[in-house]
Design a protein around this motif. Structure first.
Motif, PDB file in Angstrom:
ATOM      1  N   ASP A 230       5.391 -19.050 -11.471  1.00  0.00           N
ATOM      2  CA  ASP A 230       5.710 -20.397 -10.829  1.00  0.00           C
ATOM      3  C   ASP A 230       5.440 -21.781 -11.590  1.00  0.00           C
ATOM      4  OD1 ASP A 230       6.724 -18.902  -8.749  1.00  0.00           O
ATOM      5  OD2 ASP A 230       5.243 -18.873  -7.317  1.00  0.00           O
ATOM      6  N   ARG A 231       4.507 -21.649 -12.746  1.00  0.00           N
ATOM      7  CA  ARG A 231       4.371 -22.762 -13.304  1.00  0.00           C
ATOM      8  C   ARG A 231       4.266 -22.181 -14.768  1.00  0.00           C
ATOM      9  NH1 ARG A 231      -0.874 -23.983 -12.893  1.00  0.00           N
ATOM     10  NH2 ARG A 231      -1.472 -23.265 -15.127  1.00  0.00           N
ATOM     11  N   ARG A 240       1.433 -26.600 -10.026  1.00  0.00           N
ATOM     12  CA  ARG A 240       1.275 -25.375  -9.112  1.00  0.00           C
ATOM     13  C   ARG A 240      -0.039 -24.538  -9.732  1.00  0.00           C
ATOM     14  NH1 ARG A 240       7.320 -23.787  -8.443  1.00  0.00           N
ATOM     15  NH2 ARG A 240       7.789 -25.532  -6.921  1.00  0.00           N
ATOM     16  N   THR A 243      -0.232 -19.669  -5.544  1.00  0.00           N
ATOM     17  CA  THR A 243       1.019 -19.418  -4.670  1.00  0.00           C
ATOM     18  C   THR A 243       0.524 -18.681  -3.377  1.00  0.00           C
ATOM     19  OG1 THR A 243       2.231 -19.397  -6.747  1.00  0.00           O
ATOM     20  CG2 THR A 243       3.390 -18.299  -4.598  1.00  0.00           C
ATOM     21  N   GLN A 287      -2.201 -16.396  -8.615  1.00  0.00           N
ATOM     22  CA  GLN A 287      -2.368 -17.626  -9.605  1.00  0.00           C
ATOM     23  C   GLN A 287      -0.915 -17.976 -10.027  1.00  0.00           C
ATOM     24  OE1 GLN A 287      -5.345 -18.365 -12.323  1.00  0.00           O
ATOM     25  NE2 GLN A 287      -6.870 -16.986 -11.552  1.00  0.00           N
ATOM     26  N   SER A 288      -0.419 -19.457  -9.892  1.00  0.00           N
ATOM     27  CA  SER A 288       0.933 -19.518  -9.961  1.00  0.00           C
ATOM     28  C   SER A 288       1.394 -19.671 -11.439  1.00  0.00           C
ATOM     29  CB  SER A 288       1.192 -21.187  -9.541  1.00  0.00           C
ATOM     30  OG  SER A 288       0.747 -21.192  -8.178  1.00  0.00           O
ATOM     31  N   LYS A 314      -2.513 -15.206 -14.257  1.00  0.00           N
ATOM     32  CA  LYS A 314      -1.209 -15.869 -14.345  1.00  0.00           C
ATOM     33  C   LYS A 314      -0.570 -14.412 -13.665  1.00  0.00           C
ATOM     34  CE  LYS A 314       0.233 -14.032 -18.676  1.00  0.00           C
ATOM     35  NZ  LYS A 314       1.089 -14.061 -19.662  1.00  0.00           N
ATOM     36  N   THR A 331       6.713 -20.485   1.299  1.00  0.00           N
ATOM     37  CA  THR A 331       5.727 -20.591   0.124  1.00  0.00           C
ATOM     38  C   THR A 331       4.973 -21.748   0.134  1.00  0.00           C
ATOM     39  OG1 THR A 331       7.571 -19.086  -1.147  1.00  0.00           O
ATOM     40  CG2 THR A 331       5.767 -20.127  -2.361  1.00  0.00           C
ATOM     41  N   TRP A 333       2.720 -23.812  -2.061  1.00  0.00           N
ATOM     42  CA  TRP A 333       2.161 -24.017  -3.757  1.00  0.00           C
ATOM     43  C   TRP A 333       0.919 -24.917  -3.762  1.00  0.00           C
ATOM     44  CZ3 TRP A 333       7.600 -23.635  -3.922  1.00  0.00           C
ATOM     45  CH2 TRP A 333       8.270 -22.399  -4.448  1.00  0.00           C
ATOM     46  N   GLU A 335      -1.910 -27.079  -5.192  1.00  0.00           N
ATOM     47  CA  GLU A 335      -1.949 -27.595  -6.700  1.00  0.00           C
ATOM     48  C   GLU A 335      -3.302 -27.977  -7.229  1.00  0.00           C
ATOM     49  OE1 GLU A 335       0.993 -30.933  -6.496  1.00  0.00           O
ATOM     50  OE2 GLU A 335       2.677 -29.627  -5.495  1.00  0.00           O
TER      51      GLU A 335
END
Ligand SMILES: O=C(O)CCC(=O)C(=O)O
Ligand SMILES: [Fe+2]
Length: 337
Positions: A230-231, A240, A243, A287-288, A314, A331, A333, A335
């Motif tokens: 996601d990042r 992000r 998540t 973890q994004s 990750k 969802t 996220w 940050e």
């Protein structure tokens, strides 16, 4: 794949820009430089003043055209997100709600922070549930109805056929949008989850986004989301960190409907992927992105035994196609500051 995921970055940047319209200043510059993909033009108001720094930047950039475009886009996102968007990022504690205290324990939070492998992913079926079944069904039906008005079909080649939109986390804003009481309660509870992780100590300050994503995968359409983070490493302007997924599929039958979230291990040696069914009321947290600075790794090597490591995990994941039943998820996220 690499190229497809570059487009995925673009789409996420777009959603940031959606929340930062007032700060927009760079369209003309980017257009003249030829750095805009057509998708960007669809959402941008024309005739805005030009931000010279982008042109100056373009003169100083080296590398391939693709690399320069990417850097320019990153600059655009940063320039528009600095203003309006950043002001909308309160700390997780601002949405704390004691009624969800049981959902994530201190032990869960430590596991999540440890990162590393699939066992750092929290798959939670809270007891008591975030909402009683009938209220979850009500929220789910309402959001299903909203798909047509509030979401757009994805332009991301990594998840063609799915639909995405955003709902405000701010309770007053959400109420003004006419959402029903069950949906409002669900948004409030989802919004309160980051505070549970934050209070256990995360390693760097966390902030809330202005909105959560409503994701819709039409049953039988073949829509899926291929493996992604996601990042991504090197991504600029998108912060992000964690998540939080909340599923709304009350009568999901995994054998018939598929649609699992597939969690990939960090490498082959760490075992096989794990599939998580998107069952109504289930919460999944991971973890994004990847935090991969040498300094963070050195710090962790020195500090792990003292329990003071930084989150550097990750989680590569994908959404498998669903058959016959529509799939809905929210969802959030969370940050980093
Ligand atoms: O809906 C899901 O299970 C995951 C969606 C996802 O990975 C995303 O939107 O980035
Ligand atoms: Fe994702």
């Amino acid at each position: 794949m690499q190229r497809a995921c570059m487009s995925a970055l673009e789409q996420r940047d777009l959603s940031l820009i959606h929340y930062a319209r007032r700060g927009a200043a760079s369209l003309g510059a980017l257009q003249r430089l030829g750095a805009l993909a057509p998708a960007w033009l669809l959402t941008r108001p024309p005739g805005r003043p030009v931000r010279l720094q982008l042109e100056e930047l373009a003169d100083t950039l080296d590398g391939s055209r693709e690399a320069r475009e990417y850097e320019l886009r990153a600059r655009l996102v940063r320039s528009v997100t600095e203003g309006a968007y950043n002001k909308l990022r309160p700390p997780p504690e601002s949405l704390a709600d004691p009624s969800v205290d049981h959902v994530i324990s201190a032990r869960d939070a430590a596991r999540l922070r440890g990162g590393g492998g699939i066992d750092a992913v929290l798959v939670l079926d809270p007891e008591p549930a975030l909402l009683p079944r009938h209220a979850l069904a009500e929220a789910s039906a309402e959001l299903r109805r909203l798909v047509a008005q509030r979401t757009q079909e994805s332009i991301n080649p990594c998840n063609r056929g799915s639909w995405h939109g955003f709902l405000p986390l701010d309770a007053d804003k959400a109420a003004r949008q006419g959402l029903g009481p069950s949906t409002l309660a669900l948004l409030r509870k989802l919004g309160a989850l980051p505070a549970l992780v934050s209070r256990c100590g995360w390693g760097r300050p966390l902030v809330l986004p202005p909105a959560v994503q409503l994701g819709f995968y039409p049953g039988g359409s073949g829509a899926r989301y291929s493996p992604h983070l996601d990042r991504n490493p090197g991504e600029v302007g998108l912060k992000r960190e964690i998540t939080f997924l909340l599923y709304l599929n009350v009568d999901w039958d995994t054998d018939r409907h598929g649609g699992c979230l597939r969690l990939h291990p960090p490498d082959r040696a760490s075992g096989a992927p794990v599939d998580v069914a998107p069952l109504g009321g289930r919460v999944v947290v991971f973890q994004s992105g990847k935090r991969h600075t040498r300094a963070a790794l050195r710090w962790n090597a020195a500090m792990t035994s003292l329990g003071a490591s930084l989150p550097i995990g990750k989680q590569l994941h994908e959404v498998l196609p669903c058959d016959g039943a529509d799939r809905l998820a929210l969802t959030l996220w969370c940050e980093y500051e």
